[in-house]
Design a protein around this motif. Structure first.
Motif, PDB file in Angstrom:
ATOM      1  N   TYR A  37     -26.412 -16.403 -83.977  1.00 49.21           N
ATOM      2  CA  TYR A  37     -26.963 -15.189 -84.888  1.00 49.21           C
ATOM      3  C   TYR A  37     -27.952 -16.087 -86.045  1.00 49.21           C
ATOM      4  O   TYR A  37     -27.949 -15.684 -87.089  1.00 49.21           O
ATOM      5  CB  TYR A  37     -26.135 -14.296 -85.370  1.00 49.21           C
ATOM      6  N   SER A  39     -31.636 -15.857 -87.568  1.00 53.02           N
ATOM      7  CA  SER A  39     -32.888 -15.198 -87.479  1.00 53.02           C
ATOM      8  C   SER A  39     -33.906 -15.545 -88.419  1.00 53.02           C
ATOM      9  O   SER A  39     -33.719 -16.562 -89.279  1.00 53.02           O
ATOM     10  CB  SER A  39     -32.580 -13.942 -87.949  1.00 53.02           C
ATOM     11  N   LEU A  51     -38.054  -8.303 -89.810  1.00 52.73           N
ATOM     12  CA  LEU A  51     -37.550  -9.011 -88.733  1.00 52.73           C
ATOM     13  C   LEU A  51     -38.447  -9.655 -87.854  1.00 52.73           C
ATOM     14  O   LEU A  51     -39.385  -9.023 -87.393  1.00 52.73           O
ATOM     15  CB  LEU A  51     -36.356  -8.619 -87.947  1.00 52.73           C
ATOM     16  N   TYR A  54     -34.811 -13.355 -83.616  1.00 54.37           N
ATOM     17  CA  TYR A  54     -33.204 -13.028 -83.883  1.00 54.37           C
ATOM     18  C   TYR A  54     -32.646 -13.789 -82.683  1.00 54.37           C
ATOM     19  O   TYR A  54     -33.355 -14.220 -81.750  1.00 54.37           O
ATOM     20  CB  TYR A  54     -32.983 -11.494 -83.753  1.00 54.37           C
ATOM     21  N   PHE A  60     -38.594 -10.014 -82.143  1.00 53.86           N
ATOM     22  CA  PHE A  60     -38.065  -8.534 -82.590  1.00 53.86           C
ATOM     23  C   PHE A  60     -39.490  -7.569 -82.107  1.00 53.86           C
ATOM     24  O   PHE A  60     -40.610  -8.138 -81.817  1.00 53.86           O
ATOM     25  CB  PHE A  60     -37.973  -8.563 -83.651  1.00 53.86           C
TER      26      PHE A  60
ATOM     27  N   GLY B 100     -25.741  -8.383 -86.174  1.00 51.78           N
ATOM     28  CA  GLY B 100     -26.182  -9.590 -85.669  1.00 51.78           C
ATOM     29  C   GLY B 100     -27.801 -10.018 -86.034  1.00 51.78           C
ATOM     30  O   GLY B 100     -27.898 -10.869 -85.928  1.00 51.78           O
ATOM     31  N   TYR B 101     -28.223  -9.059 -86.390  1.00 55.12           N
ATOM     32  CA  TYR B 101     -29.602  -9.254 -86.811  1.00 55.12           C
ATOM     33  C   TYR B 101     -30.290  -8.072 -87.918  1.00 55.12           C
ATOM     34  O   TYR B 101     -29.786  -6.935 -87.646  1.00 55.12           O
ATOM     35  CB  TYR B 101     -30.724  -9.329 -85.765  1.00 55.12           C
ATOM     36  N   PHE B 102     -31.060  -8.371 -88.772  1.00 55.00           N
ATOM     37  CA  PHE B 102     -31.320  -7.394 -89.596  1.00 55.00           C
ATOM     38  C   PHE B 102     -32.644  -6.583 -89.340  1.00 55.00           C
ATOM     39  O   PHE B 102     -33.805  -7.321 -89.818  1.00 55.00           O
ATOM     40  CB  PHE B 102     -31.423  -8.067 -91.208  1.00 55.00           C
ATOM     41  N   GLY B 103     -32.579  -5.811 -88.295  1.00 54.64           N
ATOM     42  CA  GLY B 103     -33.832  -5.294 -87.795  1.00 54.64           C
ATOM     43  C   GLY B 103     -34.477  -4.075 -88.725  1.00 54.64           C
ATOM     44  O   GLY B 103     -35.564  -3.904 -88.290  1.00 54.64           O
ATOM     45  N   TRP B 105     -35.058  -2.093 -92.245  1.00 54.46           N
ATOM     46  CA  TRP B 105     -34.964  -2.359 -93.773  1.00 54.46           C
ATOM     47  C   TRP B 105     -35.646  -1.228 -94.568  1.00 54.46           C
ATOM     48  O   TRP B 105     -36.642  -0.502 -93.909  1.00 54.46           O
ATOM     49  CB  TRP B 105     -35.799  -3.680 -94.302  1.00 54.46           C
TER      50      TRP B 105
END
Lengths: 112, 115
Positions: A37, A39, A51, A54, A60, B100-103, B105
């Motif tokens: 994980y 990113s 993002l 990832y 993304f 698992g990821y900061f998509g 905000w």
């Protein structure tokens, strides 16, 4: 805690030329579920981060294909295959393989 | 589409308390991992806390025992209760949909701690 170290901290680039940012973690980012994980985020001045990449290399939604992520284990790279004016700002790597989540210090991308 | 709007920021005194909130739309907060991330003026990003879909929580050492993350499922809202505030807690606080990821905000809410 996992420490994320980015290099360089500042990167002057020419429009249309490539740029690369390195990110190294002090321990493996392979999670117990087998995923990594890692990113990459981009933050323009006065804006929240967004993002880009990832799980090392997955773009993304809406991210241009000039952005490429690569790497494994503890060493990762973000490549901007050709830099456009809108790419200026600060880039952060971050890990979400463990808690606490941790970020790199940030790399400022600016146009020469 | 994920949409997050933070509120509740402002000026607090050292030792004081403040609650900040994050209204979500486009998804259910109760079914997601939700984190708070902060950014001190001119500095980088610092993760603060997470609440898991199951309700468990985790905190950064710097805020453990002082901050509490919780959610109101009926209002689809995330909160961060901040007690015993310190000058070094001054930052723009973002809520983030993660997993698992900061998509996703929000725009952030500014908390300033000063005498």
């Amino acid at each position: 805690d996992i420490v994320m170290t980015q290099t360089p901290l500042s990167s002057p680039v020419t429009l249309g030329q490539p740029a690369s940012i390195s990110c190294r973690s002090n321990q493996s980012l392979v999670s117990t579920d087998g995923n990594t994980y890692l990113s990459w985020l981009h933050q323009r001045p006065g804006q929240p981060p967004r993002l880009l990449i990832y799980k090392i290399s997955k773009r993304f939604s809406g991210v241009p294909d000039r952005f490429t992520g690569s790497g494994a284990g503890t060493d990762f790279t973000l490549t901007v295959n050709w830099v456009e004016a809108e790419d200026v700002g600060v880039y952060y790597c971050m890990q979400a393989s463990q808690f606490p989540r941790t970020f790199g210090q940030g790399t400022k991308l600016e146009i020469k | 589409e994920v949409f997050l709007v933070e509120s509740g920021g402002g000026l607090s005194r050292p030792g004081g308390s403040r609650r900040i909130s994050c209204a979500a739309s486009g998804f259910n907060v109760s079914g997601s991992y939700m984190s708070w991330v902060r950014q001190a003026p001119g500095k980088g990003l610092e993760w603060v806390s997470v609440i898991f879909s199951g309700g468990g929580t985790y905190y950064a050492e710097r805020v453990k025992g002082r901050f509490t993350i919780f959610r109101d499922n009926s209002k689809n809202t995330l909160h961060l209760q901040m007690n015993s505030l310190r000058v070094e807690d001054t930052a723009l606080y973002y809520c983030v949909k993660e997993g698992g990821y900061f998509g996703g905000w929000g725009q952030g809410t500014l908390v300033t701690v000063s005498a």
